[in-house]
Design a protein around this motif. Structure first.
Motif, mmCIF file in Angstrom:
data_model
loop_
_atom_site.group_PDB
_atom_site.id
_atom_site.type_symbol
_atom_site.label_atom_id
_atom_site.label_comp_id
_atom_site.label_asym_id
_atom_site.label_seq_id
_atom_site.Cartn_x
_atom_site.Cartn_y
_atom_site.Cartn_z
ATOM 1 N N ARG A 3 44.903 -69.326 -39.746
ATOM 2 C CA ARG A 3 43.458 -69.191 -39.550
ATOM 3 C C ARG A 3 42.773 -68.964 -40.879
ATOM 4 O O ARG A 3 43.171 -68.119 -41.659
ATOM 5 N N ARG A 4 41.721 -69.722 -41.106
ATOM 6 C CA ARG A 4 40.900 -69.520 -42.293
ATOM 7 C C ARG A 4 39.625 -68.806 -41.862
ATOM 8 O O ARG A 4 39.049 -69.108 -40.833
ATOM 9 N N CYS A 53 31.333 -69.242 -38.580
ATOM 10 C CA CYS A 53 32.421 -69.283 -37.604
ATOM 11 C C CYS A 53 33.595 -68.462 -38.109
ATOM 12 O O CYS A 53 33.992 -68.567 -39.265
ATOM 13 N N ASN A 55 36.599 -68.607 -36.700
ATOM 14 C CA ASN A 55 37.839 -69.296 -36.328
ATOM 15 C C ASN A 55 38.758 -68.372 -35.527
ATOM 16 O O ASN A 55 39.903 -68.116 -35.895
ATOM 17 N N ILE A 72 41.047 -76.876 -32.009
ATOM 18 C CA ILE A 72 41.528 -76.113 -33.152
ATOM 19 C C ILE A 72 42.401 -77.054 -33.961
ATOM 20 O O ILE A 72 43.391 -77.578 -33.467
ATOM 21 N N ASN A 76 41.257 -74.219 -37.778
ATOM 22 C CA ASN A 76 39.796 -74.289 -37.799
ATOM 23 C C ASN A 76 39.256 -74.719 -36.441
ATOM 24 O O ASN A 76 39.774 -75.645 -35.822
ATOM 25 N N ILE A 78 36.798 -76.717 -34.436
ATOM 26 C CA ILE A 78 36.067 -77.949 -34.720
ATOM 27 C C ILE A 78 35.414 -78.461 -33.441
ATOM 28 O O ILE A 78 36.040 -78.459 -32.385
ATOM 29 N N CYS A 111 30.213 -73.766 -38.490
ATOM 30 C CA CYS A 111 30.708 -73.790 -39.866
ATOM 31 C C CYS A 111 32.133 -74.341 -39.896
ATOM 32 O O CYS A 111 32.976 -73.938 -39.091
ATOM 33 N N ASP A 112 32.397 -75.254 -40.827
ATOM 34 C CA ASP A 112 33.755 -75.792 -40.972
ATOM 35 C C ASP A 112 34.433 -75.269 -42.240
ATOM 36 O O ASP A 112 35.443 -75.790 -42.667
ATOM 37 N N LEU A 113 33.844 -74.233 -42.814
ATOM 38 C CA LEU A 113 34.390 -73.575 -43.996
ATOM 39 C C LEU A 113 34.515 -74.507 -45.204
ATOM 40 O O LEU A 113 35.475 -74.422 -45.962
ATOM 41 N N CYS A 114 33.526 -75.362 -45.386
ATOM 42 C CA CYS A 114 33.570 -76.291 -46.525
ATOM 43 C C CYS A 114 33.378 -75.568 -47.859
ATOM 44 O O CYS A 114 33.792 -76.063 -48.888
#
Length: 120
Positions: A3-4, A53, A55, A72, A76, A78, A111-114
């Motif tokens: 998990r990030r 997010c 996650n 997932i 992540n 998604i 949020c996709d943690l970009c």
């Protein structure tokens, strides 16, 4: 599962909302906070809380989705835009307020943690 998580120190947030601008620019090509995947929410007179997010290991948003549009992938959370019907069940289910509906498409976004917000 790896998990990030994007840790945002709430006491260091100045409420400038540069993170929202950077996110909407990176994802949409416009500086529009309504199209940002990260949000800054005002809590009281002096506290701003950035929300992204988390996650979750067992995402309530995914459990609430009637179309199984929330997946997932490598830890992540998604949203599959092809499967999403914009019902908002995921928005209501997220205990952190990290899921929202896109103002134009009406589909769920998160949020996709970009990392664009971190740079800003």
């Amino acid at each position: 599962m790896n998990r990030r998580v994007l840790y945002i120190a709430p006491l260091k947030c100045a409420g400038c909302r540069n993170c929202e601008a950077a996110c909407s620019w990176a994802k949409e090509g416009v500086m529009n906070p309504r199209k940002s995947r990260v949000r800054v929410v005002r809590k009281g007179r002096l506290v701003d809380e950035p929300i992204a997010c988390r996650n979750c290991a067992r995402p309530l948003c995914r459990d609430a989705c009637p179309k199984d549009a929330i997946l997932i992938n490598d830890g992540n959370v998604i949203v599959d835009q092809e499967l999403c019907i914009g019902c908002g069940a995921c928005v209501k289910a997220c205990p952190f307020g990290a899921m929202t509906l896109h103002p134009d498409t009406g589909l769920a976004i998160n949020c996709d943690l970009c990392g664009e917000c971190v740079e800003a």
